[in-house]
Design an enzyme around this catalytic site. Structure first.
Site, PDB file in Angstrom:
ATOM      1  N   ALA A  27      17.606  16.725  -6.698  1.00 50.79           N
ATOM      2  CA  ALA A  27      16.838  16.829  -5.457  1.00 50.79           C
ATOM      3  C   ALA A  27      16.586  15.415  -4.949  1.00 50.79           C
ATOM      4  CB  ALA A  27      15.517  17.549  -5.712  1.00 50.79           C
ATOM      5  N   GLY A  30      15.637  10.753  -0.558  1.00 53.27           N
ATOM      6  CA  GLY A  30      16.014   9.557   0.171  1.00 53.27           C
ATOM      7  C   GLY A  30      15.250   8.327  -0.276  1.00 53.27           C
ATOM      8  N   GLY A  31      14.283   8.520  -1.156  1.00 59.96           N
ATOM      9  CA  GLY A  31      13.511   7.404  -1.692  1.00 59.96           C
ATOM     10  C   GLY A  31      14.188   6.793  -2.900  1.00 59.96           C
ATOM     11  N   VAL A  32      13.592   5.722  -3.405  1.00 57.02           N
ATOM     12  CA  VAL A  32      14.207   4.999  -4.509  1.00 57.02           C
ATOM     13  C   VAL A  32      14.205   5.822  -5.803  1.00 57.02           C
ATOM     14  CG1 VAL A  32      12.068   3.797  -5.130  1.00 57.02           C
ATOM     15  CG2 VAL A  32      14.274   2.780  -5.737  1.00 57.02           C
ATOM     16  N   SER A  34      14.332   9.283  -6.570  1.00 54.13           N
ATOM     17  CA  SER A  34      15.374  10.301  -6.718  1.00 54.13           C
ATOM     18  C   SER A  34      16.766   9.687  -6.585  1.00 54.13           C
ATOM     19  CB  SER A  34      15.185  11.426  -5.704  1.00 54.13           C
ATOM     20  OG  SER A  34      15.172  10.934  -4.380  1.00 54.13           O
ATOM     21  N   CYS A 121       4.392  22.607  -1.951  1.00 56.57           N
ATOM     22  CA  CYS A 121       5.800  22.313  -1.664  1.00 56.57           C
ATOM     23  C   CYS A 121       6.605  22.296  -2.955  1.00 56.57           C
ATOM     24  CB  CYS A 121       5.908  20.972  -0.943  1.00 56.57           C
ATOM     25  SG  CYS A 121       7.596  20.518  -0.485  1.00 56.57           S
ATOM     26  N   GLY A 145      13.091  13.088  -9.124  1.00 54.89           N
ATOM     27  CA  GLY A 145      12.578  11.744  -9.340  1.00 54.89           C
ATOM     28  C   GLY A 145      11.096  11.698  -9.636  1.00 54.89           C
ATOM     29  N   CYS A 218       4.474  14.660   4.654  1.00 57.34           N
ATOM     30  CA  CYS A 218       5.593  14.528   5.593  1.00 57.34           C
ATOM     31  C   CYS A 218       5.319  15.092   6.975  1.00 57.34           C
ATOM     32  CB  CYS A 218       6.860  15.141   5.000  1.00 57.34           C
ATOM     33  SG  CYS A 218       6.782  16.910   4.679  1.00 57.34           S
TER      34      CYS A 218
END
Length: 383
Positions: A27, A30-32, A34, A121, A145, A218
């Site tokens: 999953a 887009g972050g560092v 994961s 979520c 992550g 988000c």
């Protein structure tokens, strides 16, 4: 990641086959974090498939920084997949996310609660819907992550706090079920610090190595919950009275949704003794305030229990379970006793009073010693 000895016949994810024969769905937000998980597993030779979820309005997200699941993050996840040579897909989960997370968030605030949408979520979207997608794709496991540890215990996999207390995300993952835990993997949980994660990102040459961490929910730009709720439920923020615990009407407010339990600033009543929001009565449209000592609670009612401890939750000893609990994500666990009060319900007896216990927050249970997560539930008003 902790590699298991080869003599066990298991790979580093605890599965009985070589990495090249193991498909892992990662999953990717887009972050560092994961991104490093995906790169690490691809580097070890696993058959990685990256999935990014589009959860909220794509057009609005593009112009928004510091939040996960935004358009920029989808682009960053795709770049990592291209650099490491594994497939990457974007799934449109906007409708599921709205139905499972956003609508409840708005309704809970209007009812005077203080919800934690990130937990819902994880529970209803990532670890339910996405996990089922992973199974449908034939993945042997799903990796994320998150900073939390999955450890094999005498009765199966257990959930444990991350090695780095500053990064531990167990509060947000208490509702992970035993069945989900069998399938999930958390490769970053054993790392000593976030600096190690960023060092790994630099080692793999990932463009996100220096990307800032997500800060906002988000779908809540700039942390303005009230603005989002007014957009979702137009006209729902009705004015009412600010009332002291002793019954005095001290002022007016523009909507209960603008207040949270424990709040001191921005009450607009000025002068006199310091006052805090003690309770929200949404039905009467009242914000009840009082002195700081009125915030202290010794009893906490909890519903929707997810129990990860040994034995059945309702088989608790006569005096209840000895545990440590967190009643807010930013607070350390404190000693308590946990008493079963029927199916899915419990009462937590805090050994020392805690301030600002608010309905809608999570109450997470930990073993009194060590790092094991025993589950948790949702704080509800004491009857």
């Amino acid at each position: 990641m902790i590699l298991l000895p080869s003599s066990t016949g298991l790979n580093s994810l605890g599965l009985p086959r070589p990495p090249a024969e193991t498909r892992v769905l990662v999953a990717m937000s887009g972050g560092v974090d994961s991104s490093v998980v995906a790169a690490m597993l691809a580097d070890e030779g696993y058959g990685v498939v990256g999935i990014t979820l589009q959860l909220y309005d794509h057009g609005a997200a593009l112009a928004k920084k510091g939040a996960c699941c935004a358009g920029r993050d989808i682009h960053d996840a795709r770049r990592v997949a291209e650099a490491m040579g594994f497939p990457h897909y974007v799934l449109d989960y906007e409708n599921r996310f709205r139905e499972s997370v956003i609508d409840e968030f708005a309704d809970a605030y209007l009812a005077g609660a203080t919800p934690v949408p990130c937990i819902r979520c994880n529970e209803r979207v990532k670890f339910r819907d996405l996990l089922e997608t992973a199974r449908d794709l034939g993945a042997d496991c799903m990796a994320t992550g998150h900073y939390i540890r999955r450890m094999e215990g005498a009765r199966g996999p257990e959930l444990h706090r991350a090695a780095d207390p500053a990064r531990d995300q167990s509060y947000f993952l208490f509702s992970t079920t035993r069945d989900q835990l069998e399938y999930l993997r958390f490769p970053l949980g054993a790392l000593a610090s976030k600096a190690e994660t960023r060092a790994l990102a630099a080692r793999y040459g990932l463009a996100v190595a220096d990307k800032p961490d997500s800060q906002d929910i988000c779908f809540v730009p700039n942390g303005s919950y009230a603005a989002v709720i007014e957009k979702l439920r137009p006209g729902a923020a009705e004015p009412g009275e600010i009332v002291h615990l002793d019954g005095r009407v001290l002022g007016r407010h523009d909507g209960v949704i603008r207040y949270t339990v424990g709040q001191r600033r921005g009450l607009g009543i000025g002068g006199g003794e310091p006052l805090f929001v003690v309770r929200l009565d949404a039905d009467a449209r009242r914000v009840i305030v009082g002195p700081r000592e009125a915030l202290a609670s010794r009893r906490v009612a909890v519903a929707e229990i997810n129990w990860l401890g040994d034995g059945g939750f309702e088989d608790a000893p006569a005096g209840g379970w000895e545990v440590a609990v967190k009643v807010r994500s930013t607070r350390p666990p404190v000693p308590a006793r946990l008493h079963a009060r029927g199916p899915g319900r419990a009462e937590v007896e805090l050994l020392a009073p805690e301030e600002g216990v608010a309905p809608g927050q999570a109450c997470v249970f930990y073993a009194p010693e060590g790092s094991r997560v025993l589950g948790g539930g949702w704080i509800v008003p004491v009857r």
